[in-house]
Write an enzyme that holds these catalytic residues in place. Structure first.
Site, PDB file in Angstrom:
ATOM      1  N   LYS A   1      -4.565  -6.721   3.243  1.00 21.33           N
ATOM      2  CA  LYS A   1      -4.508  -5.603   2.301  1.00 21.33           C
ATOM      3  C   LYS A   1      -5.894  -5.295   1.748  1.00 21.33           C
ATOM      4  O   LYS A   1      -6.265  -4.127   1.561  1.00 21.33           O
ATOM      5  CB  LYS A   1      -3.549  -5.929   1.146  1.00 21.33           C
ATOM      6  CG  LYS A   1      -3.510  -4.890   0.016  1.00 21.33           C
ATOM      7  CD  LYS A   1      -3.151  -3.493   0.543  1.00 21.33           C
ATOM      8  CE  LYS A   1      -2.746  -2.535  -0.567  1.00 21.33           C
ATOM      9  NZ  LYS A   1      -3.733  -2.320  -1.612  1.00 21.33           N
TER      10      LYS A   1
ATOM     11  N   GLU B   1     -10.221   2.035   3.655  1.00 24.12           N
ATOM     12  CA  GLU B   1      -9.901   3.213   2.828  1.00 24.12           C
ATOM     13  C   GLU B   1     -11.154   3.731   2.124  1.00 24.12           C
ATOM     14  O   GLU B   1     -11.408   4.948   2.093  1.00 24.12           O
ATOM     15  CB  GLU B   1      -8.834   2.819   1.811  1.00 24.12           C
ATOM     16  CG  GLU B   1      -8.403   3.883   0.841  1.00 24.12           C
ATOM     17  CD  GLU B   1      -7.429   3.325  -0.184  1.00 24.12           C
ATOM     18  OE1 GLU B   1      -7.656   3.524  -1.397  1.00 24.12           O
ATOM     19  OE2 GLU B   1      -6.446   2.677   0.219  1.00 24.12           O
TER      20      GLU B   1
ATOM     21  N   SER C   1       0.832  -1.207   0.000  1.00 22.11           N
ATOM     22  CA  SER C   1       0.000   0.000   0.000  1.00 22.11           C
ATOM     23  C   SER C   1       0.859   1.247   0.000  1.00 22.11           C
ATOM     24  O   SER C   1       1.917   1.302   0.620  1.00 22.11           O
ATOM     25  CB  SER C   1      -0.913   0.027   1.225  1.00 22.11           C
ATOM     26  OG  SER C   1      -1.690   1.214   1.238  1.00 22.11           O
TER      27      SER C   1
ATOM     28  N   HIS D   1      -7.696  -3.430   4.408  1.00 23.64           N
ATOM     29  CA  HIS D   1      -7.103  -2.079   4.404  1.00 23.64           C
ATOM     30  C   HIS D   1      -7.803  -1.218   3.358  1.00 23.64           C
ATOM     31  O   HIS D   1      -8.197  -0.083   3.621  1.00 23.64           O
ATOM     32  CB  HIS D   1      -5.605  -2.179   4.113  1.00 23.64           C
ATOM     33  CG  HIS D   1      -4.952  -0.898   3.696  1.00 23.64           C
ATOM     34  ND1 HIS D   1      -5.121  -0.350   2.429  1.00 23.64           N
ATOM     35  CD2 HIS D   1      -4.128  -0.039   4.349  1.00 23.64           C
ATOM     36  CE1 HIS D   1      -4.439   0.774   2.343  1.00 23.64           C
ATOM     37  NE2 HIS D   1      -3.829   0.988   3.486  1.00 23.64           N
ATOM     38  N   ASN D   2      -7.970  -1.766   2.158  1.00 24.49           N
ATOM     39  CA  ASN D   2      -8.617  -1.005   1.093  1.00 24.49           C
ATOM     40  C   ASN D   2     -10.092  -0.757   1.387  1.00 24.49           C
ATOM     41  O   ASN D   2     -10.634   0.294   1.044  1.00 24.49           O
ATOM     42  CB  ASN D   2      -8.468  -1.738  -0.241  1.00 24.49           C
ATOM     43  CG  ASN D   2      -7.063  -1.615  -0.812  1.00 24.49           C
ATOM     44  OD1 ASN D   2      -6.099  -1.371  -0.084  1.00 24.49           O
ATOM     45  ND2 ASN D   2      -6.931  -1.794  -2.107  1.00 24.49           N
TER      46      ASN D   2
END
Length: 479
Positions: A185, A192, A131, A188-189
């Protein structure tokens, strides 16, 4: 140059792959280069060859031959079929103990499948979330590698070398087996997505209710960035809002089509949460909000029909700026709480043994959702590794408690003035759902038992029960 062996190789030299290769070289590692079209490889060496040692190859065989053992091959191509094609090309050229590292945004189930298939051939497969975008790839990303623990012994030092640093500590840690890195990940997105939606709603309220122009809102966000909301996304929001279109002289945000695009990781997060039974309502609302914004035909039909509703009145009973800051911070806490709960659920489901505090630690720099309050998330999990939700940690409990009145005023004002704020509203509804002493789910269980004999549990005794709804006396029986 072929007499010297490279410590690591990168195949796929678009922007992200090129910048990762340069990052490795800048840190003193000899880097093997390969791309489907050799022209891109040649361009990298010609333009950036002075940054370090590169070994370019035209063929996959030469590329593999240029690597020291165990060979470390970083794959930076599109997810899905293209990644499988690269694996199929390189796997026959590798030997037991060599590793393939997929550093793209792959679906974690694909990573699990690939890891199992390559393990049978004696090869290590590492799904590594990266990232930070192109700047992070070059200057120091947050890296979330999964795969076999033994592969990290040979790969980890190189990744930690190029990762972002906080107080000298690298934003990189072995996440867990097989698909763990790509799962983290993905979440995480998803966080986001939620964070960006909440920021957009805050901007919309400040503009439509507060009557502020984009440049004024930029100053507000700059101020917030100095406080507890300090983060990369708040910082760049201020920059975007300050931007003026050179051609028209209008605020940049006013000349951009209001249709948000997405590449799929947010949608994957929601789909995985549904499979795990984890309520990530804030992330889901952000995905649906993007889908709604992109539904041009449906929005046009609604506009043509002039759907009735209130017009924003540009009035607010209180300090709008302070209240929106409170609502934004509280809603942001909910988004992170949901994301970390999803990570914990997947870790349990797949036996990954993920340390949530370590994930907060490696997100403190390099990544898109880096924020000041990640230190508090790390501290929360360090104190209580099995924390059920961040919302019951002392710091976050105090923060959300202090935001209560403002959060509700903002959500109510948005509804009353006809301003869509699904992020704020869903975060508040989730919070109220958690704190409710009793939910209407009891009625839903009664409905399910009525039409499908799905049974229910009682509050006063153990066991499963079914009511004979079709009989005259509707007698209850043990199920």
């Amino acid at each position: 140059m072929m007499s010297e062996k490279a410590q690591i190789g990168v195949t796929g030299l678009a922007v992200m792959g090129r910048n990762l290769a340069r990052n490795f070289a800048r840190h003193g590692h000899t880097v093997a280069l390969h791309n489907r079209s050799y022209g891109r490889t040649k361009e990298l060496v010609e333009e950036f060859g002075h940054e370090g040692k590169f070994i370019p190859s035209e063929s996959a065989a030469d590329f593999v031959a240029s690597l020291e053992r165990p060979r470390r091959v970083v794959i930076m191509v599109k997810a899905g079929g293209p990644t499988d094609a690269v694996i199929d090309e390189f796997a026959p050229l590798l030997e037991p103990g060599d590793m393939l590292i997929d550093a793209g945004n792959a679906h974690y189930l694909d990573t699990r499948r690939r890891e199992a298939a390559l393990k049978a051939k004696g090869l290590h497969f590492v799904g590594a979330g990266v990232s930070g975008g192109e700047e992070g790839a070059l200057h120091g990303p947050s890296i979330m590698p999964g795969g076999p623990k033994e592969s990290y012994d040979a790969l980890g030092p190189l990744l930690e070398d190029i990762a972002a640093k906080v107080d000298g500590e690298p934003c990189c840690v072995h996440v867990g087996p097989d698909g763990a890195g790509h799962f983290v990940k993905m979440v995480h997105n998803g966080i986001e997505y939620a964070d960006m939606q909440l920021i957009a709603e805050a901007y919309d309220l400040l503009r439509q209710v507060g009557g502020h122009e984009p440049a004024e809102i930029a100053e507000i966000f700059q101020g917030w960035n100095e406080g507890r909301l300090g983060s990369y996304l708040i910082e760049i929001t201020a920059e975007v809002l300050k931007q003026v279109d050179a051609e028209t002289g209008k605020p940049f945000v006013d000349i951009v089509v209001d249709q948000a695009e997405q590449k799929g990781t947010g949608r994957w997060t929601v789909q995985a949460a549904l499979d795990l039974g984890v309520p990530v309502s804030g992330i889901a609302e952000s995905v649906f909000a993007r889908a709604l914004s992109g539904g041009a035909d449906v929005r046009k039909a609604a506009a043509d029909a002039a759907l009735p509703g209130p017009v924003p009145a540009k009035n607010y009973a209180g300090d709008l700026q302070a209240d929106v800051e409170q609502a934004l911070f509280a809603s942001k806490i909910v988004a992170y709480a949901q994301g970390f709960q999803q990570i914990q659920a997947a870790s349990k489901e797949y036996g990954w043994d993920i340390d949530p505090g370590a994930m907060a630690k490696i997100w403190r720099a390099g990544c898109i959702i880096r924020a000041k309050f990640l230190d508090f998330i790390k501290q929360a999990y360090d104190k209580r590794p099995e924390l059920a939700t961040l919302l019951v940690d002392d710091y976050f409990l105090d923060a959300v408690s202090g935001a209560q009145d403002a959060w509700r005023r903002v959500a109510a004002a948005a509804a009353q003035q006809g301003i869509p704020a699904p992020g704020f509203a869903s975060a508040l509804a989730y919070y109220d759902g958690l704190r409710a002493k009793r939910l209407p789910a009891a009625l839903i269980q009664g409905q399910r038992d009525f039409f499908g004999a799905h049974t229910y549990h009682r509050v006063d005794k153990d066991g499963s029960f079914h009511t004979l709804w079709a009989t005259d006396d509707r007698k209850e029986v043990d199920a």
